[in-house]
Every structure is written in C-alpha cells, then in structure tokens.
Design a protein around this motif. Structure first.
Motif, PDB file in Angstrom:
ATOM      1  N   GLY A  37      -8.157 -11.381  -5.764  1.00 13.25           N
ATOM      2  CA  GLY A  37      -8.950 -10.419  -6.515  1.00 13.25           C
ATOM      3  C   GLY A  37      -8.284  -9.071  -6.700  1.00 13.25           C
ATOM      4  O   GLY A  37      -8.540  -8.372  -7.687  1.00 13.25           O
ATOM      5  N   TYR A  38      -7.398  -8.650  -5.768  1.00  6.28           N
ATOM      6  CA  TYR A  38      -6.829  -7.305  -5.849  1.00  6.28           C
ATOM      7  C   TYR A  38      -5.655  -7.198  -6.831  1.00  6.28           C
ATOM      8  O   TYR A  38      -5.313  -6.114  -7.268  1.00  6.28           O
ATOM      9  CB  TYR A  38      -6.344  -6.844  -4.467  1.00  6.28           C
ATOM     10  CG  TYR A  38      -7.461  -6.508  -3.502  1.00  6.28           C
ATOM     11  CD1 TYR A  38      -8.489  -5.643  -3.870  1.00  6.28           C
ATOM     12  CD2 TYR A  38      -7.459  -7.032  -2.215  1.00  6.28           C
ATOM     13  CE1 TYR A  38      -9.503  -5.318  -2.983  1.00  6.28           C
ATOM     14  CE2 TYR A  38      -8.471  -6.708  -1.315  1.00  6.28           C
ATOM     15  CZ  TYR A  38      -9.483  -5.859  -1.694  1.00  6.28           C
ATOM     16  OH  TYR A  38     -10.491  -5.535  -0.825  1.00  6.28           O
ATOM     17  N   GLY A  39      -5.055  -8.330  -7.180  1.00  9.41           N
ATOM     18  CA  GLY A  39      -3.870  -8.274  -8.024  1.00  9.41           C
ATOM     19  C   GLY A  39      -2.744  -7.564  -7.275  1.00  9.41           C
ATOM     20  O   GLY A  39      -2.637  -7.646  -6.041  1.00  9.41           O
ATOM     21  N   LYS A  40      -1.902  -6.859  -8.013  1.00 11.36           N
ATOM     22  CA  LYS A  40      -0.867  -6.068  -7.351  1.00 11.36           C
ATOM     23  C   LYS A  40      -1.539  -4.906  -6.604  1.00 11.36           C
ATOM     24  O   LYS A  40      -2.234  -4.093  -7.236  1.00 11.36           O
ATOM     25  CB  LYS A  40       0.138  -5.527  -8.371  1.00 11.36           C
ATOM     26  CG  LYS A  40       1.020  -6.607  -9.007  1.00 11.36           C
ATOM     27  CD  LYS A  40       2.042  -5.984  -9.944  1.00 11.36           C
ATOM     28  CE  LYS A  40       2.966  -7.054 -10.524  1.00 11.36           C
ATOM     29  NZ  LYS A  40       3.968  -6.471 -11.450  1.00 11.36           N
ATOM     30  N   HIS A  41      -1.306  -4.851  -5.321  1.00 13.26           N
ATOM     31  CA  HIS A  41      -1.979  -3.794  -4.559  1.00 13.26           C
ATOM     32  C   HIS A  41      -1.081  -3.283  -3.435  1.00 13.26           C
ATOM     33  O   HIS A  41      -0.112  -3.935  -3.039  1.00 13.26           O
ATOM     34  CB  HIS A  41      -3.311  -4.289  -3.999  1.00 13.26           C
ATOM     35  CG  HIS A  41      -3.168  -5.188  -2.819  1.00 13.26           C
ATOM     36  ND1 HIS A  41      -2.641  -6.460  -2.893  1.00 13.26           N
ATOM     37  CD2 HIS A  41      -3.481  -4.998  -1.502  1.00 13.26           C
ATOM     38  CE1 HIS A  41      -2.641  -7.014  -1.707  1.00 13.26           C
ATOM     39  NE2 HIS A  41      -3.147  -6.143  -0.826  1.00 13.26           N
ATOM     40  N   ILE A  42      -1.431  -2.106  -2.920  1.00 17.11           N
ATOM     41  CA  ILE A  42      -0.687  -1.449  -1.830  1.00 17.11           C
ATOM     42  C   ILE A  42      -1.675  -1.119  -0.720  1.00 17.11           C
ATOM     43  O   ILE A  42      -2.814  -0.694  -0.974  1.00 17.11           O
ATOM     44  CB  ILE A  42      -0.016  -0.151  -2.327  1.00 17.11           C
ATOM     45  CG1 ILE A  42       1.070  -0.477  -3.352  1.00 17.11           C
ATOM     46  CG2 ILE A  42       0.577   0.650  -1.157  1.00 17.11           C
ATOM     47  CD1 ILE A  42       1.624   0.766  -4.044  1.00 17.11           C
ATOM     48  N   ARG A  43      -1.210  -1.348   0.512  1.00 18.02           N
ATOM     49  CA  ARG A  43      -2.002  -0.929   1.676  1.00 18.02           C
ATOM     50  C   ARG A  43      -1.157   0.023   2.518  1.00 18.02           C
ATOM     51  O   ARG A  43       0.017  -0.256   2.786  1.00 18.02           O
ATOM     52  CB  ARG A  43      -2.431  -2.133   2.508  1.00 18.02           C
ATOM     53  CG  ARG A  43      -3.247  -3.139   1.722  1.00 18.02           C
ATOM     54  CD  ARG A  43      -3.848  -4.199   2.605  1.00 18.02           C
ATOM     55  NE  ARG A  43      -4.392  -5.299   1.811  1.00 18.02           N
ATOM     56  CZ  ARG A  43      -5.286  -6.176   2.252  1.00 18.02           C
ATOM     57  NH1 ARG A  43      -5.723  -6.094   3.508  1.00 18.02           N
ATOM     58  NH2 ARG A  43      -5.734  -7.140   1.470  1.00 18.02           N
ATOM     59  N   ILE A  44      -1.763   1.135   2.923  1.00 15.85           N
ATOM     60  CA  ILE A  44      -1.076   2.142   3.746  1.00 15.85           C
ATOM     61  C   ILE A  44      -1.835   2.304   5.063  1.00 15.85           C
ATOM     62  O   ILE A  44      -3.047   2.573   5.062  1.00 15.85           O
ATOM     63  CB  ILE A  44      -0.981   3.499   3.027  1.00 15.85           C
ATOM     64  CG1 ILE A  44      -0.187   3.373   1.732  1.00 15.85           C
ATOM     65  CG2 ILE A  44      -0.343   4.556   3.943  1.00 15.85           C
ATOM     66  CD1 ILE A  44      -0.134   4.650   0.914  1.00 15.85           C
ATOM     67  N   ASN A  45      -1.111   2.095   6.146  1.00 12.29           N
ATOM     68  CA  ASN A  45      -1.688   2.324   7.466  1.00 12.29           C
ATOM     69  C   ASN A  45      -1.419   3.785   7.851  1.00 12.29           C
ATOM     70  O   ASN A  45      -0.282   4.201   8.045  1.00 12.29           O
ATOM     71  CB  ASN A  45      -1.056   1.375   8.496  1.00 12.29           C
ATOM     72  CG  ASN A  45      -1.706   1.491   9.869  1.00 12.29           C
ATOM     73  OD1 ASN A  45      -2.529   2.370  10.109  1.00 12.29           O
ATOM     74  ND2 ASN A  45      -1.334   0.603  10.770  1.00 12.29           N
ATOM     75  N   HIS A  46      -2.503   4.563   8.011  1.00 14.69           N
ATOM     76  CA  HIS A  46      -2.374   5.996   8.314  1.00 14.69           C
ATOM     77  C   HIS A  46      -2.413   6.283   9.819  1.00 14.69           C
ATOM     78  O   HIS A  46      -2.265   7.435  10.227  1.00 14.69           O
ATOM     79  CB  HIS A  46      -3.503   6.774   7.626  1.00 14.69           C
ATOM     80  CG  HIS A  46      -3.543   6.585   6.151  1.00 14.69           C
ATOM     81  ND1 HIS A  46      -2.716   7.263   5.272  1.00 14.69           N
ATOM     82  CD2 HIS A  46      -4.307   5.770   5.370  1.00 14.69           C
ATOM     83  CE1 HIS A  46      -2.973   6.898   4.038  1.00 14.69           C
ATOM     84  NE2 HIS A  46      -3.933   5.985   4.064  1.00 14.69           N
ATOM     85  N   GLY A  47      -2.622   5.245  10.619  1.00 13.96           N
ATOM     86  CA  GLY A  47      -2.783   5.488  12.050  1.00 13.96           C
ATOM     87  C   GLY A  47      -4.172   6.020  12.341  1.00 13.96           C
ATOM     88  O   GLY A  47      -4.992   6.249  11.430  1.00 13.96           O
ATOM     89  N   HIS A  48      -4.480   6.178  13.625  1.00 13.50           N
ATOM     90  CA  HIS A  48      -5.789   6.693  14.054  1.00 13.50           C
ATOM     91  C   HIS A  48      -6.930   5.828  13.526  1.00 13.50           C
ATOM     92  O   HIS A  48      -8.052   6.316  13.366  1.00 13.50           O
ATOM     93  CB  HIS A  48      -5.990   8.149  13.598  1.00 13.50           C
ATOM     94  CG  HIS A  48      -4.865   9.063  13.964  1.00 13.50           C
ATOM     95  ND1 HIS A  48      -4.699   9.586  15.230  1.00 13.50           N
ATOM     96  CD2 HIS A  48      -3.819   9.520  13.221  1.00 13.50           C
ATOM     97  CE1 HIS A  48      -3.603  10.344  15.245  1.00 13.50           C
ATOM     98  NE2 HIS A  48      -3.054  10.303  14.041  1.00 13.50           N
ATOM     99  N   GLY A  49      -6.646   4.578  13.205  1.00 11.59           N
ATOM    100  CA  GLY A  49      -7.684   3.661  12.738  1.00 11.59           C
ATOM    101  C   GLY A  49      -7.917   3.674  11.240  1.00 11.59           C
ATOM    102  O   GLY A  49      -8.769   2.942  10.733  1.00 11.59           O
TER     103      GLY A  49
END
Length: 325
Positions: free
Chosen positions: A233-245
C-alpha cells in the motif's frame, strides 16, 4: 668610703686605729657577692616568667600569632561568602536545573553532611588556637565536599542537557512538505472514507497534496532504516528511525534522495512526492510512530508552522473527508 674606727689604749694613754682582720674582710666580700648573685638570679627569673619584659624573639612570635589569628578571621569571612554562593547554586540546581531535566534533587543532608568516624583533626589539638584552627579546617572540608557534589551534579545536568538536545533534534517536529508547495492538506489522522472501498476506515497519517516531484524533507534527525517499495500500500516509501522511540514514514514517493543506513538531519531533502502504491493522486502520506504505536502527526509541527498556519491545518485535518490512500 668606709668609716675608720679607733679604740683607747690605756697603756699608752692614746687612741689607736682598729685594723680589721683580713679573714673577716674576705668573708664580708664573699657574703656581698653571694647575696648579689642570689638577688640577681631571682630578679632575672621573675622577669623572664612575667609579661613585663619579652625578648625580641618572643615579641616576633607574638606578632606572628596575632597575624595568623587575623588571617584566620579573614579566611572565615571568605568561606562564609563561598557558603552563601554555594547555597544559591545548590538551590537553583535542585529547583530549576534538576527539575527541568526530571532528575531527582540531591538531599540537603547529603550536600552538607560532615565527616564521621575517626577524629580527623586530632593532630590540630593541644595548641593555644586549636579551636579556631579546627573549626576553620572543618569548614574547608565541608565546602570542598559540597563543591565535589555540586560539580558531579552539574556534570550530570550537562549530560541530561545533551540528551535533551538530542531528543529535541530527533523529534519529528516540522512539516515534511513546505506550505508554499502544497495544493492542499487533503486528509488528517483518524476515521476517513476509503477512496477505493468507499467505507469508513482508520487513516493512520496525514495526506499532503502536492504536484509530483515536490521535495520532501526529514522532519527530525535520525537514520534511514528503509527506502524501498516492499510494504503493501505504501509504494515507494522511506522510514527514519529518530531514536527515543520515534519513527517517521513517508509514502507514495516518486523517487528517493537517501539510502538505507544514511544519517539525516531535520530539514534534509530525502525524496519527492509521487503517486506510487495504493494512491488516488500525487500526495505524501506521512506517519509518526512512538514506541511502536502510530500517533497523530499534527501534534509535532511546532517547529515550522505559525499559530495561524497550525490553526488552519488543524481545521482541515479534523474534517472527516475522503483520504487519498
């Protein structure tokens, strides 16, 4: 001059001069010298054991002792000023700094505790000024201990401030698409009408309508964990882990400007708006996760929107319209 004595001699019917015996003369001289020596010794002893006469060395030592006493008084006044400054710092430390960074205050008894156990000042006892020397030394020891405790506390505060700064930089706090690039804010977080099924469905993010190729920016510092087309469903997507949850997700992109493992800063260009995946029109679907749960992104735009812009966005986001994905 000693008196000359005479006696009457009846045989010659004349006065004759009395001649003293030599032994008696020597005895008198000896008694005079002995008495003089005794009285001189007693007088000298009396003078030396009274304050009437002091030797130059004693006078010098007395002035030195008086100077030491004066210096101790000055030192105690300086320590009193130091104690006042330390008390002020400790008060701010407990009631401002540690409170702000949610750290437990340091108990008063810990800050001002003395030194138990063996007598630390036994070597200073037995002198004329032992009391002032011991009290001054004890105050110095306590001040030194307070300074050590306060120094450690400030080190802890500095570390907490650094962590707080990292947290504030990591929180996804800006809008990922600039206002001037938006066609409109299409849909907000919550229950919305699905564009394909035409039924009410939970919409887990916010949709920003913008032309294809519009720049998308990282909303906070972090590390790119995914930049692919492998999530339904998301197609091309990016996920960023920022830390602190915290984690942010950017979906339906046309292309990427980052790669997995790359570190990014808030405001960095990470990709471009597209229409890939389950999408009805070009837009950015944006999500914020906290501790594995999706939360409303609208609560995190304090870093880029004016109060008026936020109020307008809030109005549109709360409308139960049709989402674009």
């Amino acid at each position: 001059m000693s008196k000359v004595k005479y006696y009457y001699d009846p045989d010659t019917l004349s006065y004759r001069k009395i001649e003293p015996k030599k032994s008696k003369r020597y005895r008198n001289i000896f008694l005079f010298l002995a008495a003089s020596t005794l009285f001189g010794f007693l007088g000298l002893t009396l003078l030396l054991n009274t304050n009437l006469v002091n030797t130059p060395k004693e006078l010098s030592l007395e002035r030195e002792v008086q100077n030491y006493e004066l210096q101790y008084e000055i030192l105690n006044k300086k320590m009193e000023q130091m104690e006042q400054v330390l008390t002020n710092i400790e008060d701010r430390d407990n009631n401002i700094y540690r409170l702000y960074f949610e750290a437990n205050p340091i108990p008063e008894e810990q800050r001002k505790a003395g030194f138990g156990g063996v007598n630390r000042y036994k070597s200073l006892e037995g002198f004329n000024n032992s009391e002032i020397i011991i009290n001054t030394t004890r105050r110095l020891d306590i001040i030194q201990k307070q300074m050590v405790i306060q120094s450690k506390s400030l080190d802890e505060i500095a570390l907490l401030a650094e962590e707080k700064e990292k947290l504030l930089a990591a929180i996804p706090a800006i809008q990922p698409v600039r206002n001037e690039d938006l066609t409109r804010m299409a849909s907000g977080f919550g229950w919305r009408t699905d564009p394909f099924l035409k039924t009410r469905k939970k919409h887990w993010g916010m949709d920003f309508t913008a032309p294809r190729g519009t720049p998308i920016f990282a909303s906070g510092d972090g590390k790119v964990t995914r930049a692919d087309n492998n999530s339904s469903g998301y197609g091309k997507h990016i996920r960023i882990n920022h830390g602190h949850g915290y984690l942010s997700l950017y979906a339906h992109l046309s292309k990427y400007n980052v790669t997995p493992g790359q570190k990014v800063k808030r405001g960095d260009l990470i990709g471009f708006v597209g229409n890939t995946g389950r999408s009805e029109a070009p837009h950015l679907h944006y999500e914020v996760w906290k501790d594995g749960e999706r939360i409303n992104p609208i609560n995190f735009y304090y870093g880029s929107l004016s109060p008026e812009e936020f109020e307008s966005m809030l109005k549109f986001a709360n409308q139960e319209n049709q989402s674009l994905d």
